[in-house]
Design a protein around this motif. Structure first.
Motif: not given
Length: 270
Positions: A95, A100, A103, A127
């Motif tokens: 992240f 993103v 993550s 996220s």
């Protein structure tokens, strides 16, 4: 966000803002990238690549190994809880680097390895927000607040998710009330999101304060504008937060978030 309790039946993180933490030195070998997504204000989010300016460190909340989890390992002989913690660390690092989607996959992997993690995984909620998966994000933050009813920031992030789903009025009706935050900047931010208010007053009130207060006032003023779908105000304040001394130098996870936010919206942050 929430503070870890030693007897929780899961691994957890200290959620107190403005705290220092140890550096995560290991680097992830994952190369997952975030797909283009529809933005809040019309244009699509650009593909997110690694952000070299983001510090690869864990901050705000420090990893805690509760005694209960250690007992669980001893009884089962399993390594899944430890592997889950490593997946969370990898997710946080990804992240910070701007990946993103990567993550989220790591956070979901952590839940598969140790389902007890889900109720504490605030990072996953963030996220989900940036992937425009607002219903899941709201669910995550509601789970977290149920475990820690004094978490101001998770209450606000739940509102931010639900404002995108239901609109501001309904999101405010559903607002999660929490206990009194010890930080003046977050108390004022909480009241603004809960009851309505002027984000300029929040930003101005802490413009001459400590670096962390200025950062948080700017960040949440911008997020308030975003909940109102006012892009200009959101951009002005969140870019200011990301460019602030705290935003540039702190290893706070939210400092990284301000940069990720700018990249997701295709705003210049540096």
């Amino acid at each position: 966000m929430a503070t870890a309790q030693n007897l929780r039946p899961a691994f957890s993180f200290s959620l107190a803002s403005f705290h220092n933490s140890s550096t995560l030195t290991s680097k992830s070998h994952l190369s997952l990238k975030t797909p283009n997504l529809s933005g809040f204000f019309g244009p699509k989010f650009p593909r997110i690549s690694n952000l070299q300016t983001l510090s690869p460190t864990i901050s705000r909340r420090q990893l805690v190994l509760p005694a209960v989890s250690g007992i669980w390992d001893a009884l089962t002989g399993g390594n899944s809880p430890r592997e889950a913690v490593m997946a969370i660390r990898r997710g946080m690092l990804l992240f910070r680097q701007g990946d993103v989607l990567g993550s989220l996959l790591e956070f979901d992997k952590a839940i598969e390895l140790d389902p007890r993690q889900k109720a504490y995984l605030w990072q996953r909620g963030l996220s989900l927000y940036y992937l425009a998966r607002f219903e899941e994000g709201a669910e995550q933050f509601r789970l977290d607040v149920a475990k820690n009813p004094n978490d101001t920031e998770e209450s606000i992030w739940c509102f931010l998710c639900e404002a995108q789903i239901y609109g501001v009025d309904e999101a405010r009706r559903r607002f999660l009330e929490v206990g009194r935050d010890p930080r003046p900047v977050m108390r004022q931010a909480y009241d603004m999101f809960k009851d309505g208010g002027d984000p300029e007053e929040l930003a101005t009130a802490f413009s001459g304060g400590q670096e962390n207060e200025y950062f948080y006032a700017s960040l949440y003023a911008g997020l308030y504008y975003e909940s109102q779908r006012e892009e200009d105000g959101a951009k002005r304040h969140i870019v200011a937060a990301s460019q602030s001394i705290y935003g540039q130098r702190s290893d706070d996870y939210m400092a990284s978030l301000s940069k990720v936010h700018c990249r997701c919206r295709n705003w210049e942050s540096t």
